[in-house]
Scaffold this motif. Structure first.
Motif: not given
Length: 251
Positions: A221-225, A228-237, A161-162
């Protein structure tokens, strides 16, 4: 004939132990399965050590902060962090049920990257953390390329997970932009034809596609595994996608 006599003696031995023909067949089948498992394990296909979730990525992306947020949970305040000089490790139970896993925060400095790569063979999943406001595409691309080309990652199809952190900042890049730039970087690196050693010590070319496409057309989608790419914010938990990713690893 000797063979017939041998078989008779064998049957007598089975009868003396109360072993029927059906039970004997089952025992033989079980021994074959156990032998196959040992062969696969010795060849690196099955690993009993894969019990870790790795947190990796460029320096300053928030890896240590994410580590403490996952270990301590949402109700406890995470301590202030500085750039890690050594791995941080603790046990972690994703969700309310399921087995406990080892959570490992690996330093992002280039000098410690080879040691970080050695930990991939223990992983059940990888959290690749980036700073959306300062993506460091060149550094991130190199680290991601190294991991996706690693034979252990390919053989075990270790999910990634990116997580694009600091999306709450006004100068943060959009997740779509980050994904596009990473893919372009990975395509360029695939063309360089770098090499790596496989699990048997053979020198092979680093590649992402493995015959399923061409480097200049690579997509996640062609990756060997799975990636997924997502957005997060540790500052906002706001780390919901990362928590869900971890929970899926133990289902």
């Amino acid at each position: 004939p000797p063979c017939f006599l041998s078989w008779m003696v064998f049957e007598m031995l089975l009868d003396s132990f109360g072993i029927t023909g059906t039970l004997f067949v089952c025992l033989v089948f079980l021994l074959i399965i156990m032998a196959m498992f040992m062969v696969l394990k010795s060849g690196g296909v099955v690993s009993s050590k894969r019990d870790s979730i790795l947190i990796v990525g460029p320096m300053g992306s928030g890896k240590t902060a994410l580590f403490y947020r996952l270990v301590l949970g949402e109700k406890r305040d995470a301590p202030k962090t500085v750039t890690s000089q050594a791995p941080n490790e603790d046990t972690f139970q994703p969700g309310k049920e399921g087995r406990r896993l080892k959570l490992v925060d690996l330093p992002g400095h280039d000098s410690q990257w080879p040691a970080a790569l050695d930990r991939v063979q223990d992983a059940v999943g990888v959290i690749f953390l980036m700073d959306s406001s300062k993506p460091q595409f060149n550094v991130a691309g190199q680290k991601l390329f190294d991991m996706l080309c690693d034979p252990s990652v390919k053989n075990n199809k270790i999910p990634f997970i990116i997580a694009c952190n600091k999306t709450d900042l006004p100068d943060a890049n959009e997740v779509e932009k980050i994904e596009e730039e990473l893919i372009n970087d990975l395509r360029d690196r695939s063309e360089m034809k770098d090499t790596i050693e496989d699990t048997e010590g053979n020198v092979i070319q680093k590649t992402l596609v493995d015959g399923t496409g061409t480097a200049d057309m690579f997509e996640f989608e062609q990756s060997p595994c799975p990636v997924e790419v997502v957005k997060v914010s540790l500052h906002k938990k706001d780390i919901g996608p990362v928590l869900k990713f971890c929970e899926n690893l133990v289902r």
